[in-house]
Design a protein around this motif. Structure first.
Motif, mmCIF file in Angstrom:
data_model
loop_
_atom_site.group_PDB
_atom_site.id
_atom_site.type_symbol
_atom_site.label_atom_id
_atom_site.label_comp_id
_atom_site.label_asym_id
_atom_site.label_seq_id
_atom_site.Cartn_x
_atom_site.Cartn_y
_atom_site.Cartn_z
ATOM 1 N N ARG A 52 0.852 -1.196 0.000
ATOM 2 C CA ARG A 52 0.000 0.000 0.000
ATOM 3 C C ARG A 52 0.886 1.245 0.000
ATOM 4 O O ARG A 52 1.943 1.266 0.650
ATOM 5 C CB ARG A 52 -0.885 0.053 1.252
ATOM 6 N N ALA A 69 1.351 9.695 7.495
ATOM 7 C CA ALA A 69 0.166 9.773 8.354
ATOM 8 C C ALA A 69 -0.882 8.850 7.749
ATOM 9 O O ALA A 69 -1.202 8.972 6.563
ATOM 10 C CB ALA A 69 -0.345 11.203 8.426
ATOM 11 N N VAL A 73 -8.515 2.415 8.210
ATOM 12 C CA VAL A 73 -9.645 1.959 7.403
ATOM 13 C C VAL A 73 -10.170 0.686 8.071
ATOM 14 O O VAL A 73 -9.403 -0.261 8.254
ATOM 15 C CB VAL A 73 -9.193 1.670 5.944
ATOM 16 N N GLY A 76 -9.079 -2.820 7.083
ATOM 17 C CA GLY A 76 -8.040 -2.664 6.048
ATOM 18 C C GLY A 76 -6.740 -3.255 6.553
ATOM 19 O O GLY A 76 -6.243 -2.848 7.608
ATOM 20 N N SER A 79 -3.567 -0.476 6.821
ATOM 21 C CA SER A 79 -3.729 0.636 7.770
ATOM 22 C C SER A 79 -3.886 0.097 9.196
ATOM 23 O O SER A 79 -3.372 0.707 10.143
ATOM 24 C CB SER A 79 -4.905 1.524 7.378
ATOM 25 N N THR A 118 -6.127 12.605 5.164
ATOM 26 C CA THR A 118 -4.687 12.431 5.005
ATOM 27 C C THR A 118 -4.194 12.841 3.615
ATOM 28 O O THR A 118 -2.990 12.822 3.357
ATOM 29 C CB THR A 118 -4.258 10.977 5.306
ATOM 30 N N THR A 121 -1.204 15.248 3.427
ATOM 31 C CA THR A 121 0.192 14.965 3.791
ATOM 32 C C THR A 121 1.212 15.374 2.717
ATOM 33 O O THR A 121 2.251 15.936 3.063
ATOM 34 C CB THR A 121 0.393 13.493 4.210
ATOM 35 N N LEU A 219 -9.510 11.160 -1.482
ATOM 36 C CA LEU A 219 -10.251 10.043 -2.070
ATOM 37 C C LEU A 219 -10.900 10.478 -3.389
ATOM 38 O O LEU A 219 -11.185 11.652 -3.606
ATOM 39 C CB LEU A 219 -11.310 9.523 -1.086
ATOM 40 N N TYR A 246 -6.229 8.532 -3.622
ATOM 41 C CA TYR A 246 -5.831 7.494 -2.674
ATOM 42 C C TYR A 246 -6.605 6.194 -2.882
ATOM 43 O O TYR A 246 -6.291 5.181 -2.276
ATOM 44 C CB TYR A 246 -6.045 7.987 -1.231
#
Ligand SMILES: Cc1cc2nc3c(=O)[nH]c(=O)nc-3n(C[C@H](O)[C@H](O)[C@H](O)COP(=O)(O)OP(=O)(O)OC[C@H]3O[C@@H](n4cnc5c(N)ncnc54)[C@H](O)[C@@H]3O)c2cc1C
Length: 247
Positions: A52, A69, A73, A76, A79, A118, A121, A219, A246
């Motif tokens: 990922r 960062a 999820v 997930g 994460s 995020t 970032t 997203l 993302y």
């Protein structure tokens, strides 16, 4: 020949919660080499057959350390793992790579950064890199999250905006509580007005005659809708609109 990003190992140096759902992880390369990358690039974490990508959240500073960062999820694999690892643990990465950067002449252009969660970032990385450089052009950041407690790095962005008049920070809440005096709703609804204001402000400043560029990260739903707004409705050329999705 296809470009294969290098593989390296990094040890978790420290971690902290940035929001109830976002954990910041500071990694340090095991080989001690400086972490060389362009602000806006990402690395991929590899574990148990899962790969990922995570944008580098810090600016390049010649050290072997870098921040990411990570949003938790639900269910997930990656994460969840990154929210559980402890300092001292080693993770295998590939990278850095990616073209969501402000290299070349566009690094001198005014910028409107539009992010959710995020997605901010890579922009933190770009802002840290810019803070180290003297010639400042306007950089305005719109960061959308649901509630005030979901705002990540807000204190840092506010401090940067206080120190540097070229930086403006516009936190935007989709589910604000009573008393919130900042922007409300989705980031999409603020882009058109901010863009017009930025273009006017940039045009009025000596030496800042380059057309502004937009950088959009988060997203797909937000990124797609902001891209459509900028490109199709507002008619901006492709070269001025940069985006990273993302999902
Ligand atoms: C170039 C790139 C850079 C990325 N940088 C970051 C980053 O800096 N921080 C980060 O947290 N994630 C980032 N991601 C997303 C990340 O790679 C993973 O998709 C995410 O951590 C979920 O992986 P998982 O294995 O836990 O869940 P999976 O089972 O793979 O779930 C994937 C689903 O999670 C959701 N999702 C993915 N990312 C997020 C997010 N950030 N917030 C909310 N929902 C999400 C999407 O709906 C997606 O379809 C990036 C992705 C790409 C392609």
């Amino acid at each position: 020949m296809a470009f294969l990003p290098p593989t390296f190992e990094a040890r978790l140096a420290r971690a902290r919660a940035l929001t109830p759902n976002v954990r910041e992880l500071v990694f340090e390369r095991v080989d001690g080499e400086p972490m060389a990358f362009e602000p806006g690039q990402w690395v991929s974490a590899l574990f148990d057959g899962v790969k990922r990508s995570y944008s580098i959240a810090s600016g390049p500073n010649g050290s072997p350390q870098f921040d990411v960062a990570v949003t938790r999820v639900p269910n997930g694999p990656a994460s969840t793992r990154l929210h559980a690892i402890e300092p001292g643990e080693v993770v295998r990465f590939t990278g850095p790579q990616g073209f969501f950067t402000r290299t070349g002449p566009q690094s001198l252009a005014p910028a409107l950064f539009i992010a959710t969660g995020t997605g901010v970032t890579p922009m933190r990385s770009m802002l840290q890199a810019t803070a180290a450089r003297p010639a400042k052009v306007p950089i305005w950041l719109v960061l959308g999250v649901r509630r005030e407690e979901d705002l990540l790095y807000a204190d840092e962005f506010r401090a940067l905006a206080r120190q540097d008049p070229a930086v403006r920070f516009e936190p935007t809440l989709s589910q604000p509580r009573d008393g919130w005096t900042g922007r409300r709703g989705y980031v999409q609804s603020h882009v058109r007005a901010l863009w017009a204001e930025l273009a006017a402000a940039a045009g009025g400043e000596a030496g800042a005659s380059l057309a502004p560029h937009a950088y959009v990260c988060g997203l797909e739903r937000m990124v797609g809708s902001v891209r459509d707004l900028l490109r199709k409705e507002m008619g901006l050329p492709r070269q001025q609109v940069h985006s990273e999705r993302y999902d």
